[in-house]
Design a protein around this motif. Structure first.
Motif, PDB file in Angstrom:
ATOM      1  N   ALA A 193       0.843  -1.199   0.000  1.00 46.57           N
ATOM      2  CA  ALA A 193       0.000   0.000   0.000  1.00 46.57           C
ATOM      3  C   ALA A 193       0.877   1.247   0.000  1.00 46.57           C
ATOM      4  N   VAL A 194       1.580   1.455  -1.079  1.00 43.41           N
ATOM      5  CA  VAL A 194       2.592   2.519  -1.173  1.00 43.41           C
ATOM      6  C   VAL A 194       2.292   3.412  -2.367  1.00 43.41           C
ATOM      7  N   PHE A 195       2.415   4.726  -2.156  1.00 46.09           N
ATOM      8  CA  PHE A 195       2.437   5.651  -3.281  1.00 46.09           C
ATOM      9  C   PHE A 195       3.810   6.318  -3.297  1.00 46.09           C
ATOM     10  N   ASP A 196       4.549   6.110  -4.391  1.00 40.94           N
ATOM     11  CA  ASP A 196       5.892   6.675  -4.527  1.00 40.94           C
ATOM     12  C   ASP A 196       5.788   7.866  -5.484  1.00 40.94           C
ATOM     13  N   ALA A 197       5.718   9.058  -4.891  1.00 41.82           N
ATOM     14  CA  ALA A 197       5.479  10.268  -5.685  1.00 41.82           C
ATOM     15  C   ALA A 197       6.600  10.537  -6.670  1.00 41.82           C
ATOM     16  N   GLU A 198       7.832  10.372  -6.237  1.00 40.76           N
ATOM     17  CA  GLU A 198       8.963  10.653  -7.124  1.00 40.76           C
ATOM     18  C   GLU A 198       8.954   9.698  -8.307  1.00 40.76           C
ATOM     19  N   TRP A 199       8.765   8.446  -8.011  1.00 39.33           N
ATOM     20  CA  TRP A 199       8.696   7.443  -9.104  1.00 39.33           C
ATOM     21  C   TRP A 199       7.509   7.729 -10.016  1.00 39.33           C
TER      22      TRP A 199
END
Length: 1011
Positions: A20-26
């Motif tokens: 359950a991760v949101f990686d903004a940079e990616w």
């Protein structure tokens, strides 16, 4: 949980699922449209994703692949379109994490199968939100496997070699490290021993183009999502086409949707089963011939022999395949060993004399002509005595020997021994011996031989099968293990050739019975009265050579047969009794001249001496009656399924007088003894051929076959292009298609009881299945219902070729039996038999409990494929799973009722024939009863495929009513005896072949639209 994607990604819950991760940079780096709208501000990225990106197919991080998830789960995509979920990730957050795969490189089902602690209940207790959560948090670091193409330990080692920071690898884990590397401009690293990314990209142009176009991220991504299903090879040491062609069970599993590719099966199961990944890689040989491989496998250093080969064996040049053939022993050396063996055992006979004393009239006379070579003679006589225990009338003519042969009486008792004062030569000595023979069978036998097991009994048995047989010869093997002859050929110019000289004695062509021009006098068993009528050997050929050729031709001209029998094995020291080879060759040349003058008319009937004519000249019988029989594999009866019926078909074709060559399309996987022993001895079993060598066979045997018999429709589809390329004209060389079962009928029945009810287009499926049937002169079906389907397609020549089942009723009476029996094989989860077992448990059994109170226990017996789990039945007190048993007859003798709750199938239910033959009444579905064509309530009990209560009532009625039980048992036995006899089956096959063999008139195309 469940929680929505919004709640999880915004941190509005305490749930800490690793996925359950949101990686903004990616996210901004991956989706330019998002970066443009957000002005490269990571703080705005999550809002953009939740408002817009999730609906555009964006993934929140490399850990979840949105497009893969939607493609893999079209039902979820439909729910999203209906507005029930914002995205695939939203569905995964709420429900999918309980069993669906979130990424193309993680297989949730595989992870659950591999590790018994990965049950959802156990994961819940440890606050792991699905198997993927466990994999990301700890599994990847524990060297567990989450996908058959990703090995975390292997990848970690490759990454460190490439310069990755070990601490970084430990922090994020090898799997996450790999996923992030997909989006960086770095060389692709191998992620497991089972995939070679550089080789794959270089080998497959389509993969390279897809990577360049951005359709896939790298070579592994292409293989897992596209290439595997398209049959691409993942490594140079594995051939997808070879694996599917070699193992028909795997091809069937792929076609049924159980595996996306043969390689998937191979890595999960085949490598452990030591199946061949490529034609020239033998993993069993690799393991057994290399102690290091065994040691590494036992120590757990590598997972399997294939991984060891790729990681270690190839680099260290370990042998992985037997030589193409066993290295030959030089024949001179082998001859010396043969002579040494004879010399080394000669002392035995000083105290253990050979006894040929008769106790009554002998059935067999043996004539042996000697000239010196005492040690060889004693070896041959000892072999003769050991080979045949009954009385032998042994007649020895000693042609003025000068060695210990002069006093052979000292060591051999009971023989008639004539010492000639002069060397009469072989021919005249044999004629002198003929005057002394009284036995009805006469064997001319060299003194430089050793007999194979049971050779004489086999030859006598063959001679007794037909009074027209004048002589029997055998397989003559020289001292170095290569053939001298498997029968012999006479050419038009009078020259001769030993068929298959220098070939392996195990060659298919050497191992079937046939009539030949002649057999060598090394071992020639004849009828004594016939030899006397012919006057023995013609002394025009004296002193030797060509005399047995002349004798055999005179037998043939008199209407007799010369039969080659491969069970008659003779090891021969070639030219062992001759002064020298050149002297023998000179006598042969002289004999040929005499033979040509004497048999000029006979030679006009023979073929010219060319390599192309060897295949035609090898047999005298069966002219105009040669058939090539194609089946998935050699139809050994123990395979069950349709192979028993195929075996009966081969027998019937041979019985009809046709010469049969059996070619296993997918290869023969059984031992040679089973292959040769389970078919008639007149059948040529091409065990070393497959569909891959069919073009070569047709090239070698041009204009040889008079008909092609193809078992199973898919084999027609696969081989037809090969026949066309070879120029086989189906008008001149008729094709017979034995459907065995109509797949479309089975699929239609399956759809009728499944979720596809009403969606299955039977007419289209039939058109597709029989799209190539227009080339066939004749088509067979196993029952009248399927024959009617074929006739509706416009196939005018359709016959019903049923099933043979001999009666073998078990003796135990009604009251001495108890329990319900179900015997079947389960090869796939979607198989009719697996469905039958579940339907019984879920619907029939509850109804039976209402009918009987405490129902009889159901015993299930049968083969179950390794990947089929029947543990779901383990806790049911009314069902017992026994698996395979060696002998099924005791089960039929002890149980009272057999059931066949089959809801979809094609062909005919052999298990019902088998059950009836053992005298056990059966309850079946109406589907099977229609296939059988039997009378319901008379020969079999039954109910509709959707009537579980009716099925249960029939079980209870048959189980409790002895009069009904006895009546149905006897009626079924009578039906079998009337309709399923071998005579009826054989007559149908003969009729088909007779019809197919007629000149073909101009025919219209067979296929038309199904009404």
């Amino acid at each position: 949980m469940p929680k929505t994607a919004v709640e999880l990604l915004r941190g509005e819950t305490e749930i800490d699922a690793a996925w359950a991760v949101f990686d903004a940079e990616w996210y901004l780096a991956t989706y330019p449209e998002a970066d443009h709208c957000c002005g490269s501000d990571p703080g705005l990225a999550l809002d953009y994703y939740l408002r817009f990106g999730c609906r555009l197919g964006h993934s929140p991080s490399p850990l979840f692949d949105e497009l893969f998830y939607l493609n893999r789960n079209p039902d979820v995509a439909a729910l999203i379109r209906a507005g029930q979920y914002r995205s695939g990730f939203d569905h995964y957050c709420q429900h999918g994490y309980r069993g669906l795969s979130p990424h193309w490189l993680f297989d949730d089902a595989l992870y659950g199968r591999l590790y018994e602690d990965m049950t959802l209940d156990n994961l819940d207790r440890h606050r792991c939100f699905g198997r993927y959560d466990h994999w990301l948090k700890s599994g990847q670091r524990e060297a567990r496997i989450g996908h058959f193409m990703f090995d975390p330990q292997f990848y970690r080692a490759r990454a460190i070699e490439a310069g990755a920071d070990p601490e970084d690898l430990e922090r994020c884990g090898p799997f996450a490290h790999y996923l992030y590397a997909l989006y960086r401009d770095v060389p692709e690293l191998a992620a497991s021993p089972y995939f070679a990314p550089d080789w794959y990209a270089a080998t497959h142009d389509r993969a390279r183009a897809a990577i360049a176009a951005g359709i896939v991220r790298n070579a592994l991504h292409h293989y897992v999502t596209l290439g595997g299903q398209d049959g691409f090879d993942p490594v140079p040491e594995f051939s997808e086409s070879y694996y599917r062609d070699t193992y028909p069970d795997i091809r069937a599993a792929i076609e049924a949707g159980h595996f996306p590719s043969g390689y998937r099966h191979f890595v999960q199961f085949g490598a452990f089963e030591l199946r061949r990944p490529r034609g020239d890689i033998d993993l069993l040989y690799y393991r057994d011939m290399n102690p290091r491989v065994r040691d590494d496998l036992n120590a757990g250093h590598v997972r399997d022999a294939f991984a060891h080969l790729r990681m270690i064996g190839l680099k260290d040049n370990l042998v992985f395949c037997p030589p193409e053939r066993v290295p030959d022993i030089a024949e001179p050396a082998a001859k010396q060993l043969f002579e040494l063996k004879a010399r080394n055992q000669v002392a035995l006979f000083a105290r253990r004399r050979l006894n040929f004393a008769q106790h009554g009239p002998a059935a067999l006379a043996v004539v042996m002509v000697l000239f010196n070579r005492f040690e060889l003679t004693m070896l041959a006589l000892a072999s003769l005595r050991d080979n045949y225990a009954d009385d032998i009338e042994l007649i020895i003519i000693d042609n003025a020997s000068t060695d210990d042969t002069r006093r052979i009486e000292t060591y051999v008792m009971g023989a008639t021994i004539v010492h000639s004062r002069e060397n009469l030569g072989f021919l005249k000595a044999c004629n002198r011996a003929l005057e002394l023979v009284t036995a009805p069978a006469l064997l001319y036998l060299n003194n430089d031989i050793e007999l194979g097991h049971g050779a004489i009994a086999a030859a006598l048995d063959r001679l007794e099968t037909d009074t027209a047989i004048g002589a029997v010869g055998g397989k003559v093997i020289r001292t170095h293990g290569r053939l001298q002859e498997a029968g012999s050929i006479i050419w038009a110019d009078g020259s001769t050739i030993g068929y298959l000289r220098d070939a392996s004695p195990l060659a298919p062509e050497a191992n079937f019975v046939r009539d030949v021009d002649y057999c060598s006098g090394v071992f020639l068993l004849c009828r004594t009265d016939l030899i006397r009528r012919l006057g023995g050997f013609d002394e025009a050929f004296s002193p030797a050579y060509y005399e047995e050729v002349d004798l055999c031709v005179r037998m043939i001209e008199g209407g007799h047969r010369i039969v080659y029998d491969p069970d008659v094995v003779v090891h021969h020291l070639e030219f062992g009794s001759a002064a020298n080879t050149e002297a023998s060759m000179a006598l042969m040349r002289r004999g040929r001249r005499v033979f040509k003058r004497k048999h000029a008319a006979f030679l006009k009937t023979k073929f010219e001496s060319t390599p192309a004519n060897i295949i035609k000249g090898r047999a005298l019988d069966g002219r105009g009656k040669r058939v090539l029989f194609l089946e998935d594999t050699v139809p050994v009866r123990r395979l069950g399924s349709g192979f028993v019926r195929s075996n009966d078909a081969v027998r019937a074709i041979a019985e009809a007088g046709w010469r049969v060559s059996v070619l296993p399309v997918n290869g023969a996987r059984h031992d040679i003894m089973s292959l040769f022993g389970d078919l008639p001895d007149t059948v040529e079993v091409l065990h070393d051929r497959t569909i891959l060598t069919l073009p070569q066979l047709l090239e070698e045997r041009q204009d040889f076959y008079d008909a092609i018999w193809i078992s199973r429709t898919h084999n027609l589809d696969r081989t037809l292009p090969i026949f066309r390329e070879a120029g086989i004209d189906p008008v001149r060389t008729p094709f017979v298609l034995d459907t065995e079962a109509i797949v479309a009928a089975r699929d239609a029945a399956s759809a009728a009881v499944g979720s596809e009810r009403g969606d299955f287009d039977l007419a289209a499926a039939l058109q597709d299945e029989f799209r190539n049937a227009d080339v066939c002169r004749h088509v067979t079906a196993v029952n009248q219902a399927e024959a009617a389907m074929l006739r509706e397609l416009g196939l005018p020549q359709v016959s019903v070729l049923g099933t043979i089942r001999d009666l073998d009723p078990t003796p135990r009476g009604f009251s001495a039996r108890e329990g319900i029996l179900f015997i079947a094989s389960i090869h796939r989860r979607d198989s009719p038999n697996f469905d039958s077992l579940r339907w019984y448990r879920d619907a029939i059994l509850p109804a039976l409990i209402r009918e009987m109170g405490t129902p009889p226990k159901l015993i299930f017996i049968g083969y179950t494929a390794p990947d089929i789990d029947l543990s779901e039945f383990a806790d049911n007190p009314h069902i017992e799973i026994r698996g395979s048993v060696d002998d099924i007859r005791p089960a039929y003798n002890s149980h009272r009722v057999f059931i066949a709750p089959t809801r979809f199938a094609a062909g005919t239910p052999y298990k019902v024939y088998e059950t009836a033959s053992f005298g056990l009444p059966c309850v079946a579905t109406d589907l099977l009863i229609r296939q059988l064509g039997w009378d319901k309530d008379a020969e079999i009990a039954g109910a509709a495929v959707d009537d579980a209560r009716g099925f249960a009532r029939e079980i209870a009625r048959l189980y409790c009513d002895e009069e009904t039980w006895r009546g149905m048992r006897e009626a079924a036995l009578r039906r079998l005896e009337r309709e399923n006899t071998r005579a009826r089956f054989d007559a149908t096959v003969k009729s088909i072949l007779d019809e197919a063999g007629k000149p073909a008139s101009k025919r219209r195309p067979y296929l038309r639209a199904v009404s």
